[in-house]
Every structure is written in structure tokens, then in C-alpha cells.
Write an enzyme that holds these catalytic residues in place. Structure first.
Site, PDB file in Angstrom:
ATOM      1  CE  LYS A  69      -0.467  -0.053   5.056  1.00  0.00           C
ATOM      2  NZ  LYS A  69      -1.416  -0.081   6.191  1.00  0.00           N
ATOM      3  NE  ARG A 107      -6.441   0.474  11.882  1.00  0.00           N
ATOM      4  CZ  ARG A 107      -5.213   0.288  11.414  1.00  0.00           C
ATOM      5  NH1 ARG A 107      -4.308   1.249  11.505  1.00  0.00           N
ATOM      6  NH2 ARG A 107      -4.872  -0.868  10.878  1.00  0.00           N
ATOM      7  CE1 TYR A 126      11.781  32.001   5.336  1.00  0.00           C
ATOM      8  CE2 TYR A 126      12.086  29.644   4.969  1.00  0.00           C
ATOM      9  CZ  TYR A 126      11.714  30.893   4.512  1.00  0.00           C
ATOM     10  OH  TYR A 126      11.270  31.034   3.221  1.00  0.00           O
TER      11      TYR A 126
END
Length: 433
Positions: free
Chosen positions: A81, A179, A300
Site C-alpha cells: 500500500k 479501528r 528562517y
């Protein structure tokens, strides 16, 4: 390695040996002394290749064989998958099928279509289940839904009765993951159907919630629950173990094991050494080298400050490529490392979307230059090490690798070579060097 015969290269030009030779010569990258592997050299000859992801299909097959041997006499399937965990579903499926893998698992119907194109005769199960009006799609590509709800089962039954489809399906039973899956009580209600025969169920499965934790009591509770209910599904093959479950021992292996991440080099036994071979090598290009003074900041937010005169290499990979911002370094925290000219060098400052900065001050002055590649995964840096810096697991590292890398496949050439590859090699044989 003859890169021309490697399948599924990221650019059509890479499969033309005449262009390969010209490109390498023109880029000045084909000679000895380069820092790049032959396949990285090849991709580096293309101006668009800011990074190179090399997938070792032979290592994937070796991992599958090791898992298969560990699980004997159980059958060893393969979970492919999420584009084979980011490694490429078609080349991976072909390589595994050529090695003897007969059963594959994907998450969605779209993934099943890609897998079926690669392995025309394998059994393919779709983990996310059956929805009304998807029956025709399942039948068209001859794949099997993993059914985990009574509504799904009813819809599947209606489709099978209406069309005469008998392609089979798996029943997923929830033993503790909470699940997907039928409850144990719901599964018990199917036993009369099983005893009546002609039930269409080709696999009964459950999924372990904590298999990577060897002594977690949940494992034994799930095993007990699954063993009891599976014994009632007479003559139907059973499956419980995922990658880590294979290493919980024979009681967990049943008739079929379903390894996923372990195939791609992720450690299925994180409490001990990794029994799997590494599968990936990831490189990215240096686009600039610059000198900064002591006290200058990088990136940054200016969170990383040079404590000495410093050389910085700017590398063309960032979080848009799956190199997570969590691997950044600041003045109080050391971030991830990459391999530059054979040595580990630390990240400097924040990872940005497309770029990262690397401190290369400790390298010899002429060890590296603009255009060279650095290693993000490989040469001792594992997927699991990177996952630690990212604050996640190896599964997420693999499935997050961006599509901007040139992808090259090593090994498995005999099994995965396409007609186009054969034509290119024939042309090469007819073309003077």
C-alpha cells in the site's frame, strides 16, 4: 551495474543509452574519483535531478525471503500500500512476485489497479473495505475486499448474488485495535454461514496493535481472542501477524503473515538490532557553498548561530521532499546529520520547504563543491535514524518521500525489464561507443 537495464527510471531520457553516454560526458561526471554512485551519476547528468532516490529491489526481495523463512510453514504475503511505502508499487510488486510472493495487500481500489497491472495472477486484498457500487471495480480487476463491517458484508453479498461474482473476500475481526473489523460477537454470527459452505470467504484476519513491543500483554490478549474465533472458521486461511508480529513467534503466524514496513528496511524489532537489509539510498544536490562569519545566523528565524567562521552547503531538499522540519538545528539543539564526502555533517538552522543548510566547515577545503550530492539516507544513516530526528516512525519517513527525486531501481532487472528497456539495450548494442 548496467543502469540502462534498470526499469522505471524517472525520465525517458535515462532509458536511452546514447543520451546517457552523451549526458555523462557533457556533465563531466562519468569519470573516476566522483563522489557519486553510477546511478546517482546518471541522474546528476540531468539538470532537473536535484535529488536521487535509489531503491534496491534485491534488498526488498532479500527481506521478504528472510521474513518468509522466519514464518515457515506460513505463507508470506507482501503489503504494498501507499505506493509500496513510497518505493514504487509496480517495480516492487513485480520483484516480489518473481521471488514467489503470491498474496498482496493494498489500502484502496486505486492502489489495487496499479498492483494488478504489475502482478496479473496474484491475490490482491484491499484493506479499506467494500462500499456500495464498488463491486464492478473489484470484479474488473479481480481483487478482494477486506470486509470489517456487517453493512459492508451485506452490500458485498448483494453484489455477488446479483452478478454471480465469486472472487472472494477477507473478513477482518477486531481483537483489540478498535479501528476496523467485526466484533468477535458479530464474527461468531457468521459461523452458520461458514458451516453451510460456499461462503465466499477466502481469509480471516485481524491486526496487532502493539506487536513491536515484545512483552506488551495486549499481544497475548489479541492472540487468544483471534485463535478462539479463527478456529470456528473451518478450513478458511487465517492471518494475524504484521511485520513485527512475525517476530513474536510461531503462535502469531497462523496461515499467512502480512509484512509491510520490514520489507522496506524499517526495523520490525525496535527493542533489538534490525534484521532487515537497508533498501533506500537518498541523495540531494548541493546548489551553493557559502562562507559566513562567526555570529552570523542561518535560515528562517535566525535560530542557528555560527560559533566560528563557517562553511555552509545549501542542499536542494526540504520538507516538500519529505525531509521534515523537525530535523532542524538551533543554538540549543543539534539536528539531523547528512553524509558529505564520506563524513557526517550536521544540519545548520531550520529545514525549509525546498532547501537545507549543512555545516561543512570540518571537511577539507576541496572535498566538495557545488553540484555534488550529499547522502540523506544511506552510508550508515538509516530510515529509523531519520525517523528519530523527525519525531516519528520509519513508516512515515518512507511514505513522505517527495516526487521531486529522480527514482532509480537497482536489481530485479531480469524480472522487471519492460519492452522499452529491451529496445533501448538493442539500440545500444547497435550504436558505436
Amino acid at each position: 551495474m548496467n543502469i540502462v537495464s534498470d526499469p522505471k527510471l524517472s525520465d525517458p531520457k535515462l532509458s536511452d543509452p546514447r543520451l546517457v553516454r552523451a549526458g555523462l560526458a557533457g556533465a563531466g561526471l562519468a569519470g573516476e574519483g566522483t563522489l557519486l554512485s553510477p546511478d546517482a551519476n546518471l541522474a546528476a547528468a540531468l539538470s532537473s535531478a536535484n535529488g536521487v532516490l535509489t531503491v534496491d529491489l534485491d534488498a526488498i526481495v532479500a527481506n521478504w525471503r528472510k521474513l518468509e523463512k522466519t514464518a515457515v510453514p506460513a505463507e508470506c504475503g507482501g503489503v504494498i500500500k501507499a505506493d509500496a511505502y513510497g518505493c514504487g508499487v509496480e517495480p516492487v510488486a513485480r520483484a516480489l512476485a518473481s521471488a514467489g510472493c503470491k498474496t498482496f495487500f493494498v489500502a484502496t481500489l486505486e492502489e489495487a489497479r496499479a498492483a494488478r497491472a504489475a502482478v496479473p495472477s496474484a491475490a490482491i486484498y484491499v484493506l479499506n473495505g467494500f462500499f456500495q457500487n464498488t463491486g464492478e471495480a473489484y470484479a474488473k480487476i479481480d481483487c478482494r475486499p477486506v470486509i470489517g463491517d456487517l453493512n459492508e458484508l451485506a452490500e458485498w453479498d448483494v453484489f455477488c448474488r446479483r452478478t454471480g461474482w465469486n472472487g472472494g473476500a477477507a473478513i477482518h475481526i477486531d481483537t483489540g485495535m478498535h479501528r476496523l473489523g467485526l466484533t468477535v460477537t458479530e464474527a461468531q454470527g457468521l459461523i452458520p454461514r461458514i458451516n453451510a459452505g460456499d461462503h465466499g470467504i477466502t481469509l480471516v484476519m485481524s491486526h496487532l496493535a502493539s506487536a513491536e513491543q515484545l512483552n506488551n500483554p495486549v499481544n497475548v490478549r489479541q492472540l487468544t481472542a483471534f485463535r478462539e474465533i479463527a478456529s470456528l472458521f473451518t478450513s478458511v486461511p487465517t492471518s494475524l501477524a504484521n511485520s513485527s508480529g512475525v517476530y513474536l513467534g510461531a503462535p502469531f503466524q497462523f496461515d499467512l503473515v502480512r509484512p509491510g514496513a520490514a520489507l522496506y528496511g524499517v526495523n520490525p524489532t525496535p527493542e533489538s538490532d534490525n534484521p532487515m537489509q537497508p533498501v533506500l539510498e537518498l541523495k540531494a544536490r548541493i546548489v551553493q557553498i557559502r562562507n559566513i562569519e562567526r555570529g552570523d545566523t542561518v535560515g528562517y528565524g535566525g535560530t542557528w548561530t555560527a560559533r566560528r567562521p563557517t562553511r555552509i552547503a545549501i542542499v536542494s531538499a526540504g520538507y516538500a521532499d519529505g525531509y521534515f522540519r523537525a530535523a532542524s538545528a538551533n543554538d540549543g539543539t543539534r539536528g539531523a546529520e547528512v553524509i558529505v564526502a564520506g563524513r557526517r555533517c550536521p544540519v545548520a538552522g531550520r529545514i525549509s520547504m525546498d532547501l537545507m543548510a549543512i555545516d561543512i566547515t570540518d571537511l577539507p577545503p576541496k572535498a566538495v563543491r557545488r553540484g555534488h550530492m550529499v547522502t540523506l539516507i544511506g552510508e550508515g544513516i538509516t530510515v529509523d535514524e531519520l525517523a528519530h530526528h523527525f519525531g516519528t516512525i520509519g513508516y512515515e519517513v518512507l511514505t513522505s518521500l517527495g516526487r521531486r527525486y529522480a527514482r532509480i531501481y537497482r536489481g530485479g532487472a531480469a524480472e522487471t525489464k519492460t519492452d522499452a528497456d529491451a529496445t533501448a539495450e538493442s539500440d545500444a548494442a547497435a550504436t558505436p561507443s
